[in-house]
Design an enzyme around this catalytic site. Structure first.
Site, mmCIF file in Angstrom:
data_model
loop_
_atom_site.group_PDB
_atom_site.id
_atom_site.type_symbol
_atom_site.label_atom_id
_atom_site.label_comp_id
_atom_site.label_asym_id
_atom_site.label_seq_id
_atom_site.Cartn_x
_atom_site.Cartn_y
_atom_site.Cartn_z
ATOM 1 N N SER A 94 -5.572 -7.852 -0.031
ATOM 2 C CA SER A 94 -4.539 -7.010 -0.213
ATOM 3 C C SER A 94 -3.504 -7.721 -0.468
ATOM 4 O O SER A 94 -3.268 -8.909 -0.304
ATOM 5 C CB SER A 94 -4.182 -6.052 1.029
ATOM 6 O OG SER A 94 -3.081 -5.405 0.897
ATOM 7 N N LYS A 123 -5.629 -9.777 7.155
ATOM 8 C CA LYS A 123 -6.190 -10.193 5.818
ATOM 9 C C LYS A 123 -5.888 -11.595 5.523
ATOM 10 O O LYS A 123 -7.018 -12.282 5.217
ATOM 11 C CB LYS A 123 -5.641 -9.337 4.863
ATOM 12 C CG LYS A 123 -5.789 -7.749 5.034
ATOM 13 C CD LYS A 123 -7.297 -7.643 4.942
ATOM 14 C CE LYS A 123 -7.650 -6.044 4.634
ATOM 15 N NZ LYS A 123 -9.346 -5.933 4.211
ATOM 16 N N TYR A 134 -1.618 -5.690 10.017
ATOM 17 C CA TYR A 134 -2.859 -5.215 8.848
ATOM 18 C C TYR A 134 -2.790 -6.507 8.046
ATOM 19 O O TYR A 134 -3.773 -7.102 7.926
ATOM 20 C CB TYR A 134 -2.624 -3.951 8.178
ATOM 21 C CG TYR A 134 -3.329 -3.882 7.027
ATOM 22 C CD1 TYR A 134 -2.621 -4.159 5.562
ATOM 23 C CD2 TYR A 134 -4.578 -3.896 7.279
ATOM 24 C CE1 TYR A 134 -3.261 -3.893 4.695
ATOM 25 C CE2 TYR A 134 -5.225 -3.722 5.863
ATOM 26 C CZ TYR A 134 -4.680 -3.927 4.595
ATOM 27 O OH TYR A 134 -5.365 -3.737 3.482
HETATM 28 C C1 WQD Z 1 3.831 3.561 -2.237
HETATM 29 C C2 WQD Z 1 5.270 4.012 -2.630
HETATM 30 C C3 WQD Z 1 6.858 4.179 -0.647
HETATM 31 C C4 WQD Z 1 4.627 7.822 1.001
HETATM 32 C C5 WQD Z 1 0.285 0.515 1.415
HETATM 33 C C6 WQD Z 1 -0.217 -0.764 1.880
HETATM 34 C C7 WQD Z 1 -1.001 -1.748 1.121
HETATM 35 C C8 WQD Z 1 -2.394 -1.022 0.494
HETATM 36 C C9 WQD Z 1 -1.738 0.272 -0.135
HETATM 37 C C10 WQD Z 1 -4.093 -1.330 1.954
HETATM 38 C C11 WQD Z 1 6.230 3.273 -1.624
HETATM 39 C C12 WQD Z 1 6.654 5.619 -1.315
HETATM 40 C C13 WQD Z 1 4.806 6.840 0.210
HETATM 41 C C14 WQD Z 1 5.312 8.736 1.212
HETATM 42 C C15 WQD Z 1 7.012 7.704 -0.366
HETATM 43 N N1 WQD Z 1 -3.188 -0.572 1.641
HETATM 44 N N2 WQD Z 1 6.191 6.467 -0.612
HETATM 45 N N3 WQD Z 1 6.849 8.826 0.373
HETATM 46 O O1 WQD Z 1 3.240 0.822 1.125
HETATM 47 O O2 WQD Z 1 2.823 0.345 -1.430
HETATM 48 O O3 WQD Z 1 0.893 -0.030 0.216
HETATM 49 O O4 WQD Z 1 -0.860 1.096 0.862
HETATM 50 O O5 WQD Z 1 -4.495 -2.342 1.300
HETATM 51 O O6 WQD Z 1 -1.598 -2.644 1.900
HETATM 52 O O7 WQD Z 1 1.072 -1.703 2.308
HETATM 53 O O8 WQD Z 1 1.660 2.168 -0.626
HETATM 54 O O9 WQD Z 1 1.295 4.567 -0.969
HETATM 55 O O10 WQD Z 1 2.422 3.948 1.323
HETATM 56 O O11 WQD Z 1 3.665 3.787 -0.814
HETATM 57 O O12 WQD Z 1 8.208 7.700 -1.006
HETATM 58 O O13 WQD Z 1 5.215 9.969 1.708
HETATM 59 O O14 WQD Z 1 5.508 5.227 -2.200
HETATM 60 O O15 WQD Z 1 8.246 4.001 -0.136
HETATM 61 O O16 WQD Z 1 7.267 2.989 -2.610
HETATM 62 P P1 WQD Z 1 2.362 0.736 0.028
HETATM 63 P P2 WQD Z 1 2.357 3.544 -0.264
#
Ligand code: WQD
Length: 332
Positions: free
Chosen positions: A125, A153, A149
């Site tokens: 990741s 990895k 997490y």
């Molecule tokens: C994306 C953007 C949030 C939810 C994570 C893991 C990564 C991978 C993918 C496993 C950010 C914003 C989110 C919400 C929001 N997983 N957001 N409201 O955090 O980039 O990555 O998932 O491999 O390892 O870290 O993904 O979809 O949670 O967030 O505003 O209810 O959306 O702040 O900017 P992230 P995400």
């Protein structure tokens, strides 16, 4: 055709990869303990491909279960998806993340070694990269995850490097995913997180279907175009095809890591706008405080995967949102 063992093959990315493997003519054996998936996904893989495959319900930490598979089948390569993957949960439950993710990988690799199967593709990741590295991220950027997490990895990546140094007959592809989203165009496979989704797209999908009242946007004071977080979203089918591209090049690969992303980033509000046009409804949202551990922006330099694997993500953000909308209409 070669047989591929896919751990976690009933999961979101695993099931989409199994579809592409079967479509490409590979034989497939899936092992999954349904800790974050269900048997329904297996039926849907068969419905999409019209092909059968072997399935073993079990925990990848159980070397007895793994050995039974190798006793009865000649496994050409293993694609290892099985593992816990929620960042927030890993902060609360680090021990279960280290136990599950590390011991699964070690058990699997020990059985592979014993059976002289040395072609290994690992689901890693972009979370392994250090925050604040110059964008776009290249594979040689500093690796410094900020949560358990991501640390699991990275530790597995390091363990794999030591394994390769000890025996150069291993071929190891480390695939670092950016933000996988979307669903299969059939509407039969997609992301089905247990409980309330942590990730953006499944949460927006829940707002669109009325399961959740509104989206909470985690901060609009980041140094980005509209102040909200920007990420490199890649269609899950593109991601699956990235695994096939690595599989085709696995012989002689040695040990190498590849970014699987698109090289573009989109903000939360850009995603909301795209999803609104895909579903034809407004997505109500409110701006709240930043989420602990979030970064402003992240996107990949995809040159290495393009040059060495011949892989380039092809699907657009519109495809990702349209396919998610389509899936949300058909999922049970
Ligand atoms: C994306 C953007 C949030 C939810 C994570 C893991 C990564 C991978 C993918 C496993 C950010 C914003 C989110 C919400 C929001 N997983 N957001 N409201 O955090 O980039 O990555 O998932 O491999 O390892 O870290 O993904 O979809 O949670 O967030 O505003 O209810 O959306 O702040 O900017 P992230 P995400």
């Amino acid at each position: 055709m070669e047989r591929i063992l896919v751990t976690g093959g009933a999961g979101y990315i695993g099931s989409h990869t199994v579809v592409e493997l079967l479509t490409a003519g590979y034989d497939v054996t899936v092992i999954d303990n349904f800790s974050n998936s269900g048997p329904d996904a297996l039926k849907r893989i068969k419905a999409i491909t019209g092909k059968d495959f072997d399935f073993v319900q079990g925990d990848v930490r159980d070397q007895g279960v793994l050995q039974k598979i190798f006793n009865s089948q000649n496994i050409y390569a293993v694609i290892h998806f099985a593992g816990f993957k929620a960042v927030g949960e890993s902060v609360k439950e680090p021990l279960s993340y280290y136990n599950n993710n590390l011991f699964s990988a070690i058990a699997l690799l020990e059985v592979m070694k014993k059976n002289n199967c040395k072609n290994f593709l690992f689901s890693s990741s972009a979370t392994v990269y250090k925050d604040g590295e110059t964008l776009p991220l290249i594979e040689d950027c500093v690796l410094q995850p900020k949560n358990p997490y991501g640390m699991t990895k990275l530790m597995i990546e390091m363990l794999l490097k030591d394994l390769y140094v000890s025996d150069k007959h291993w071929n190891i592809a480390i695939l670092r995913y950016f933000n996988p989203i979307g669903a299969h165009k059939s509407g039969l496979l997609g992301e089905e997180p247990n409980g309330i989704p942590n990730n953006l797209l499944p949460y927006i999908a829940n707002v669109a279907t009325g399961k959740s009242a509104e989206l909470k946007v985690y901060g609009n004071d980041y140094p980005t175009s509209d102040g909200t977080g920007k990420r490199d979203y890649i269609h899950v089918v593109d991601l699956a095809l990235g695994h096939l591209a690595a599989l085709k090049k696995i012989e002689g690969m040695g040990y190498d890591a590849y970014n699987l992303g698109t090289g573009k980033s989109y903000s939360v509000l850009e995603i909301v706008a795209e999803y609104e046009s895909a579903c034809g409804k407004k997505i109500p949202y409110s701006i709240v405080g930043r989420r602990e551990g979030d970064i402003a922006e992240c996107f990949a330099d995809c040159t290495k995967a393009e040059k060495l694997l011949g892989f380039k993500a092809a699907k657009s953000l519109a495809d990702m949102c349209n396919d998610t909308v389509n899936y949300s209409k058909t999922k049970r």
